[in-house]
Design a protein around this motif. Structure first.
Motif, PDB file in Angstrom:
ATOM      1  N   ASN A 127      26.229  40.241  24.701  1.00 49.58           N
ATOM      2  CA  ASN A 127      25.492  41.050  23.725  1.00 49.58           C
ATOM      3  C   ASN A 127      24.227  40.376  23.216  1.00 49.58           C
ATOM      4  N   GLU A 128      23.323  40.058  24.133  1.00 49.63           N
ATOM      5  CA  GLU A 128      22.017  39.550  23.702  1.00 49.63           C
ATOM      6  C   GLU A 128      21.193  40.657  23.098  1.00 49.63           C
ATOM      7  N   GLU A 129      21.329  41.879  23.646  1.00 46.78           N
ATOM      8  CA  GLU A 129      20.393  42.930  23.259  1.00 46.78           C
ATOM      9  C   GLU A 129      20.588  43.409  21.821  1.00 46.78           C
ATOM     10  N   PRO A 135      24.159  41.641  15.124  1.00 48.16           N
ATOM     11  CA  PRO A 135      22.795  41.329  15.539  1.00 48.16           C
ATOM     12  C   PRO A 135      22.662  41.109  17.046  1.00 48.16           C
ATOM     13  N   ASP A 136      21.404  41.031  17.488  1.00 46.62           N
ATOM     14  CA  ASP A 136      21.118  40.627  18.854  1.00 46.62           C
ATOM     15  C   ASP A 136      21.426  39.128  19.018  1.00 46.62           C
ATOM     16  N   MET A 137      21.479  38.669  20.224  1.00 49.95           N
ATOM     17  CA  MET A 137      21.825  37.268  20.557  1.00 49.95           C
ATOM     18  C   MET A 137      23.185  36.873  19.980  1.00 49.95           C
ATOM     19  N   GLY A 355       7.541  37.414  21.816  1.00 48.73           N
ATOM     20  CA  GLY A 355       7.692  38.541  20.906  1.00 48.73           C
ATOM     21  C   GLY A 355       9.117  39.068  20.854  1.00 48.73           C
ATOM     22  N   ALA A 356       9.867  38.845  21.930  1.00 42.63           N
ATOM     23  CA  ALA A 356      11.256  39.317  22.003  1.00 42.63           C
ATOM     24  C   ALA A 356      12.200  38.212  21.564  1.00 42.63           C
ATOM     25  N   GLY A 357      13.386  38.605  21.174  1.00 40.00           N
ATOM     26  CA  GLY A 357      14.437  37.637  20.879  1.00 40.00           C
ATOM     27  C   GLY A 357      15.099  37.175  22.168  1.00 40.00           C
ATOM     28  N   SER A 381       8.625  46.911  28.960  1.00 35.06           N
ATOM     29  CA  SER A 381      10.027  46.469  29.019  1.00 35.06           C
ATOM     30  C   SER A 381      10.856  47.337  28.084  1.00 35.06           C
ATOM     31  N   HIS A 382      12.184  47.183  28.143  1.00 36.11           N
ATOM     32  CA  HIS A 382      13.075  48.128  27.455  1.00 36.11           C
ATOM     33  C   HIS A 382      12.686  49.548  27.865  1.00 36.11           C
ATOM     34  N   ASN A 383      12.453  49.687  29.147  1.00 35.11           N
ATOM     35  CA  ASN A 383      11.944  50.916  29.748  1.00 35.11           C
ATOM     36  C   ASN A 383      12.342  50.843  31.218  1.00 35.11           C
TER      37      ASN A 383
HETATM   38  C1  GLV Z   1      16.299  41.564  21.963  1.00 31.89           C
HETATM   39  O1  GLV Z   1      16.289  41.124  23.075  1.00 31.89           O
HETATM   40  C2  GLV Z   1      15.116  41.963  21.250  1.00 31.89           C
HETATM   41  O2  GLV Z   1      14.130  41.216  21.245  1.00 31.89           O
HETATM   42  O3  GLV Z   1      15.135  43.065  20.702  1.00 31.89           O
END
Ligand code: GLV
Ligand code: MN
Ligand code: MN
Length: 409
Positions: A127-129, A135-137, A355-357, A381-383
């Motif tokens: 569950n990184e996302e 939470p993420d990560m 910019g991303a986690g 991304s996320h696409n």
């Molecule tokens: C997670 O990967 C985020 O940056 O939203």
């Protein structure tokens, strides 16, 4: 050092495409939300590859998976890896490159008959996302001791199922103690997911830090009434309040400027009918900044706006923080190693923030850490249209190979 050693690009792409078939979406991309049946199938495939490559595979109670390759000496391994869960509308590279790039490095070393001094470990974290469970990560956060296993297991997702129940349902939890193995150093290769490398015409990003992340959820409760007969002065309109907050987020972010970004990504309104004033709205706000003081300012202004609005509109507000992570600086020596490896391989390289986690931002709490970025075409991304050119995937994975050898020798 084994300066001439290179990874096999086609083998890496074959694995990325094969894993991308699990949860594949019409038109491309993939949906493998954390701890779903698709995630289970993805895990099975990747764990099978780990066994084929001779890795010693273990998983902890959080479902984090570790593939260990012994060195000539014992001790904490040099670790690489990332995540294989995706958002609902994800691509096949986000996270997966970091895991499969790690496996490609292992196969390259196996073929060349190289045994490193320190052990190597390829990990993927649960569950990184954060798209299903905040939470993420989460998996890497539990791994480094930033969240208890009990709290993680109790977390309810967007479908009101808990992490614990879903971990058990797909059989992802294992016997390895949480927080083991200790790690000598961590390096993660990942697609940039933004436009900077492409716009700069540069192949490799040496990631210096990850920006701060704040996820807030608001639930507004008002009173449903007739859309035609209710005078404006008598309304308690949860829908209006939610949309006004969404508009405020954009104004706030523009006013703060700099690196500040803000997103209303999830939005739910009830009863969601054309002629009924909405009595309920629930939505999320994602705020991020490399500068923590500005991020705090954004959070405070958002809270103040919501309080004033609630008073004026006569609605009830419930608020939850879903995730809050300060900006994370990476180890300067590790960033130097990434930069030096890219230069030695003849690649253009620039230092940049993320910019991303990423799981790497959690590992940075327990060991020297950095990341290797490769360009994302059109910064998407996320696409489902997320794409990174094969030669860039290859370049980033060769940098990973070199940094891992450097750290492990
Ligand atoms: C997670 O990967 C985020 O940056 O939203
Ligand atoms: Mn990712
Ligand atoms: Mn992602």
């Amino acid at each position: 050092m084994h300066d001439a050693l290179r990874i096999n690009r086609q083998r890496l792409i074959n694995r990325l495409e094969r894993l991308g078939e699990i949860g594949a979406l019409p038109g491309g991309g993939c949906c493998r939300l954390a701890l779903t049946e698709e995630d289970r199938q993805g895990r099975e495939l990747v764990i099978g590859w780990m066994h084929e490559l001779g890795l010693q595979v273990s998983s902890d109670a959080m479902g984090n998976v570790f593939g260990l390759r012994p060195g000539t000496e014992d001790g904490p391994p040099v670790m690489t890896g990332s995540h294989i869960d995706t958002v609902r509308t994800g691509g096949i590279y986000d996270g997966n490159l970091g895991v499969l790039g790690g496996l490609e490095v292992i196969e390259t070393l196996n073929e060349a008959g190289i045994v490193t001094r320190r052990p190597l470990c390829v990990a993927f974290f649960t569950n990184e996302e954060g798209a299903r469970f905040a939470p993420d990560m989460m998996g890497s956060l539990v791994y480094v001791g930033g969240m208890s296993l009990e709290d993680a297991r109790a977390t309810q997702g967007i479908d009101d199922q808990s992490v614990g129940d879903c971990l058990d349902a797909i059989g992802a939890g294992g016997e390895a103690p949480v927080g083991k193995p200790d790690v000598h150093a961590f390096v993660e290769v990942h697609i940039e997911q933004g436009p900077v490398l492409e716009e700069s015409g540069i192949t490799i990003g040496a990631v210096e830090k990850v920006q701060g992340i704040s996820w807030q959820e608001f639930s507004f409760t008002g009173i449903s009434n007739h859309a035609g007969t209710t005078p404006m002065r008598l309304r308690h309109d949860a829908g209006h309040a939610a949309m006004a907050t969404g508009a405020f987020v954009r104004d706030l972010v523009n006013r703060i400027g700099g690196d500040q970004v803000g997103t209303v990504g999830a939005f739910d309104i009830k009863p969601n009918l054309v002629n009924v004033v909405a009595n309920h709205a629930r939505f999320t706000v994602d705020l991020r900044n490399t500068d923590n003081s500005r991020l705090k300012q954004a959070e405070q202004e958002l809270q103040a706006f919501v309080e004033r609005l609630a008073e004026r509109e006569g609605i009830e507000v419930e608020h939850r923080t879903l995730a809050r992570f300060d900006p994370v600086p990476f180890d300067p020596g590790m960033v130097d190693r990434v930069e030096a490896a890219a230069q030695a391989l003849g690649h253009s390289v620039m230092r940049m923030p993320s910019g991303a986690g990423h799981d790497a931002q959690m590992l940075a709490r327990v060991c020297p850490t950095s990341m290797i970025f490769v360009p994302s075409v059109d910064g998407v991304s996320h696409n489902i249209n997320e794409f990174t050119a094969p030669e860039d995937l290859e370049a980033g994975t060769n940098v990973l190979l070199r940094v891992l050898l450097d750290l492990a020798e």
